[in-house]
Design an enzyme around this catalytic site. Structure first.
Site, mmCIF file in Angstrom:
data_model
loop_
_atom_site.group_PDB
_atom_site.id
_atom_site.type_symbol
_atom_site.label_atom_id
_atom_site.label_comp_id
_atom_site.label_asym_id
_atom_site.label_seq_id
_atom_site.Cartn_x
_atom_site.Cartn_y
_atom_site.Cartn_z
ATOM 1 N N TYR A 75 0.768 -1.190 0.020
ATOM 2 C CA TYR A 75 -0.011 -0.120 -0.143
ATOM 3 C C TYR A 75 0.837 1.443 -0.053
ATOM 4 O O TYR A 75 0.623 2.177 -0.807
ATOM 5 C CB TYR A 75 -0.925 -0.007 1.232
ATOM 6 C CG TYR A 75 -2.131 1.101 1.064
ATOM 7 C CD1 TYR A 75 -3.288 0.862 0.588
ATOM 8 C CD2 TYR A 75 -1.649 2.389 1.532
ATOM 9 C CE1 TYR A 75 -4.324 1.999 0.317
ATOM 10 C CE2 TYR A 75 -2.697 3.209 1.430
ATOM 11 C CZ TYR A 75 -3.759 3.061 0.807
ATOM 12 O OH TYR A 75 -4.971 4.032 0.803
ATOM 13 N N PHE A 127 -7.428 21.348 -24.477
ATOM 14 C CA PHE A 127 -7.504 20.140 -24.454
ATOM 15 C C PHE A 127 -8.641 19.635 -23.574
ATOM 16 O O PHE A 127 -9.073 20.310 -22.596
ATOM 17 C CB PHE A 127 -6.287 19.195 -24.054
ATOM 18 C CG PHE A 127 -6.772 17.926 -24.235
ATOM 19 C CD1 PHE A 127 -6.624 17.442 -25.421
ATOM 20 C CD2 PHE A 127 -6.817 16.970 -23.162
ATOM 21 C CE1 PHE A 127 -6.694 15.831 -25.705
ATOM 22 C CE2 PHE A 127 -7.212 15.500 -23.386
ATOM 23 C CZ PHE A 127 -7.272 15.081 -24.675
ATOM 24 N N THR A 128 -9.624 18.767 -24.120
ATOM 25 C CA THR A 128 -10.714 18.642 -23.337
ATOM 26 C C THR A 128 -10.984 18.546 -21.968
ATOM 27 O O THR A 128 -11.500 19.255 -21.150
ATOM 28 C CB THR A 128 -11.581 17.443 -24.143
ATOM 29 O OG1 THR A 128 -10.640 16.269 -23.990
ATOM 30 C CG2 THR A 128 -11.653 17.625 -25.405
ATOM 31 N N ASP A 218 1.893 20.089 -20.275
ATOM 32 C CA ASP A 218 1.168 18.858 -20.562
ATOM 33 C C ASP A 218 1.928 18.193 -21.445
ATOM 34 O O ASP A 218 2.039 18.204 -22.808
ATOM 35 C CB ASP A 218 0.055 19.480 -21.137
ATOM 36 C CG ASP A 218 -1.125 18.074 -21.775
ATOM 37 O OD1 ASP A 218 -0.499 16.971 -21.555
ATOM 38 O OD2 ASP A 218 -2.192 18.118 -22.063
ATOM 39 N N LYS A 261 0.119 7.659 -23.568
ATOM 40 C CA LYS A 261 0.630 7.941 -25.009
ATOM 41 C C LYS A 261 2.106 7.827 -24.979
ATOM 42 O O LYS A 261 2.209 6.585 -25.270
ATOM 43 C CB LYS A 261 0.205 9.681 -25.115
ATOM 44 C CG LYS A 261 -0.936 10.265 -24.370
ATOM 45 C CD LYS A 261 -2.116 9.679 -24.876
ATOM 46 C CE LYS A 261 -3.404 10.076 -24.038
ATOM 47 N NZ LYS A 261 -3.759 11.598 -23.855
ATOM 48 N N ARG A 385 -12.828 15.380 -34.206
ATOM 49 C CA ARG A 385 -12.274 16.308 -33.394
ATOM 50 C C ARG A 385 -12.722 17.655 -34.047
ATOM 51 O O ARG A 385 -12.103 18.403 -34.735
ATOM 52 C CB ARG A 385 -10.823 16.477 -33.282
ATOM 53 C CG ARG A 385 -10.186 15.426 -32.075
ATOM 54 C CD ARG A 385 -10.406 16.026 -30.846
ATOM 55 N NE ARG A 385 -9.837 15.174 -29.639
ATOM 56 C CZ ARG A 385 -10.594 14.905 -28.585
ATOM 57 N NH1 ARG A 385 -11.688 15.172 -28.444
ATOM 58 N NH2 ARG A 385 -10.013 14.150 -27.718
ATOM 59 N N PHE A 452 -18.504 14.577 -26.562
ATOM 60 C CA PHE A 452 -18.196 13.752 -27.613
ATOM 61 C C PHE A 452 -17.927 12.217 -27.250
ATOM 62 O O PHE A 452 -18.179 11.449 -28.182
ATOM 63 C CB PHE A 452 -16.843 14.264 -28.264
ATOM 64 C CG PHE A 452 -15.570 14.236 -27.151
ATOM 65 C CD1 PHE A 452 -15.529 15.371 -26.288
ATOM 66 C CD2 PHE A 452 -14.766 13.125 -27.143
ATOM 67 C CE1 PHE A 452 -14.325 15.266 -25.362
ATOM 68 C CE2 PHE A 452 -13.695 13.387 -26.346
ATOM 69 C CZ PHE A 452 -13.559 14.286 -25.566
HETATM 70 C C1 LIG Z 1 -4.946 12.285 -23.368
HETATM 71 C C2 LIG Z 1 -4.387 13.438 -22.913
HETATM 72 C C3 LIG Z 1 -4.670 14.020 -21.717
HETATM 73 C C4 LIG Z 1 -5.412 13.414 -20.555
HETATM 74 O O1 LIG Z 1 -4.845 12.132 -20.236
HETATM 75 P P1 LIG Z 1 -5.571 10.986 -19.828
HETATM 76 O O2 LIG Z 1 -4.635 9.888 -19.623
HETATM 77 O O3 LIG Z 1 -6.428 10.505 -20.866
HETATM 78 O O4 LIG Z 1 -6.418 11.304 -18.600
HETATM 79 C C5 LIG Z 1 -4.279 15.346 -21.487
HETATM 80 N N1 LIG Z 1 -3.730 16.120 -22.367
HETATM 81 C C6 LIG Z 1 -3.420 15.702 -23.646
HETATM 82 C C7 LIG Z 1 -2.954 16.765 -24.701
HETATM 83 C C8 LIG Z 1 -3.684 14.301 -23.934
HETATM 84 O O5 LIG Z 1 -3.719 13.969 -25.231
#
Ligand SMILES: *Cc1c(COP(=O)(O)O)cnc(C)c1O
Length: 460
Positions: A75, A127-128, A218, A261, A385, A452
């Site tokens: 933990y 970004f969303t 980011d 990613k 998008r 979306f």
């Molecule tokens: C995917 C992504 C996020 C969010 O990450 P998650 O792991 O999906 O929560 C933030 N910013 C960018 C540019 C992304 O492509």
């Protein structure tokens, strides 16, 4: 457009395969109708080649898979946390690490810690999930990306750059006290995977230092951004992707990261910061939302796989093949006269749906309709998008009308072959030949947040 005259090839060989299900046109017509013409609502089983996202869809290496067996599922104080921390120090240089279940978990923590009600948070295109967390914390996002980013035909190689004049004007208007940080995405997902130049970052650091404004990355696709700097920015041709990644981080104060990613894992993320006070507050908050600060919603094994993936992600050969494959598909589509966002970005090809379907208005959701059509043609799953992803203005309730109305063909890392790319290109070409027959859509169900993902449509 090609990276070099000599062919690239994958710096790996295949040890295990996953068989794909083939479907008939009639099955696909039914599947997409049942999914409300939203590719997010398709069953993965019914998809042949899945280009929905490059998020969490990478193929892990044998090293990463063996890392899973080294999970220390304590933990508190898991060995894997310390391995991840070592990787973050070594490759990114940040002092403090807080793991989170994925990128948006880190965005939540950062927004809650740094944003006060009424604050302004500039960024290079929204970004969303990032914007939503900023808004939920009481902030307002303001786009300060250069204008070139909104023009799908402009060939400028660093369309992710921050417009320093826009930022200066924003500081003048609101005062630096209202701007806790600028969020810099490397690369810019919503602009088509477009990179930021090192020159721009350095200038941004000077400007923000003058005003006491932090830079938060980011850095979800930082290795891809670094590769573009290596290829196109003066003075970087001989530097390794790894060295460039570390230099990018050195001009910033911290970062949110989605391990799904670049880092070649199926789940995971983190917040990394240099400031001790921010770290303390965020590591206190993480126990509320994610889990203890040494696992943050992840299993020990997931942290191990991410630590190994980070090291693999910054290898030059990996990046060359990764971006080389995206470029290969881009070149094929260009040859066929398909309107795509140029230059080709890091993680996928973005089809310009406004130019592909000029007979549809943006209210008829052209990119959504096109994604549904490509799926019906071949079982290739892409995503919208455009206006659906952009959502509504929280004050007026009206749709945002983004300049870019795109269909994203996102390429998972190390998953598909060049032959898959050929099949994809042929399908898009076929749909293009019959584009005049494509009808628009009407939204019949609209969720309140990030619509979306779950919105449903009918054919007009
Ligand atoms: C995917 C992504 C996020 C969010 O990450 P998650 O792991 O999906 O929560 C933030 N910013 C960018 C540019 C992304 O492509």
């Amino acid at each position: 457009m090609s990276l070099s005259k000599r062919s690239w090839a994958e710096p790996f060989k295949i040890k295990m395969v996953e068989l794909l299900k083939m479907t008939t046109p009639a099955q696909r017509q039914k599947a997409i109708k049942d999914a409300g013409y939203n590719t997010f609502l398709l069953k993965s089983e019914d998809v042949y080649i899945d280009l929905l996202t490059d998020s969490g869809t990478s193929a892990m290496s044998d090293q990463q898979w063996s890392g899973l067996m080294l999970g220390d599922e304590a933990y508190a104080g898991s060995k894997n946390f310390y391995n991840l921390e070592k990787a973050v120090h070594k490759y990114y240089g940040f002092k403090h690490l807080i793991p989170t279940h994925q990128g948006r978990g880190a965005e939540n923590l950062l927004s809650q810690v740094l944003i006060k009600k009424g604050d302004i948070v500039p960024g290079n295109m929204y970004f969303t999930t990032t914007r939503l967390h900023q808004e939920l914390a009481g902030g307002t996002f303001v786009d300060v990306i250069i204008d070139e980013a909104h023009d799908s035909e402009n060939l400028f190689p660093f369309k992710g750059n921050i417009d320093l004049d826009k930022l200066t004007a924003l500081i003048k208007k609101h005062g630096a006290k209202k701007i806790p940080y600028i969020c810099v995405a490397v690369t810019v997902n919503m602009a088509g995977g477009q990179p930021v130049s090192m020159e721009n970052l350095k200038a941004l650091r000077q400007l923000t230092n003058k005003h006491g404004i932090k830079i938060m990355l980011d850095m979800t696709r930082i290795a891809e951004n670094a590769f573009f700097i290596q290829q196109h920015e003066k003075g970087y041709a001989k530097k390794s992707v790894a060295a460039i990644v570390k230099e990018i981080c050195s001009y910033t104060d911290g970062a949110t990261f989605s391990g799904k990613k670049d880092a070649l894992v199926n789940i995971g993320g983190f917040l990394a910061v240099n400031d001790q006070a921010i770290f303390e507050e965020a590591s206190n908050l993480v126990v509320v939302y994610e889990g203890l600060h040494t696992y943050g919603g992840l299993a020990g094994r997931d942290m191990e796989a991410m630590a190994i993936g980070i090291a693999e992600s910054v290898q030059d050969e990996h990046m060359k093949a990764r971006i080389g494959q995206v470029q290969y598909l881009g070149d094929k589509l260009l040859e066929a006269g398909i309107p795509i966002v140029l230059p080709v970005g890091g993680h996928g090809i973005f089809i310009d749906a406004k130019r592909f379907l000029p007979h549809l208005t943006q209210d008829q959701f052209p990119a959504q309709a096109l994604a549904a059509e490509i799926y019906t043609d071949s079982g290739v799953r892409t995503m919208e998008r455009g206006i659906v992803s952009a959502g509504r203005n929280k004050k007026t309730g009206n749709h945002y009308y983004p300049k870019l109305e795109l269909v994203r063909l996102t390429i998972p890392r190390r998953v598909y072959t060049q032959a898959h790319m050929d099949v994809i290109a042929e399908s898009v070409e076929h749909v293009f030949e019959n584009r005049k027959k494509i009808k628009g859509l009407k939204m019949i169900y609209e969720p309140k947040y990030l619509r979306f993902f779950q919105a449903r449509f009918q054919k007009l």
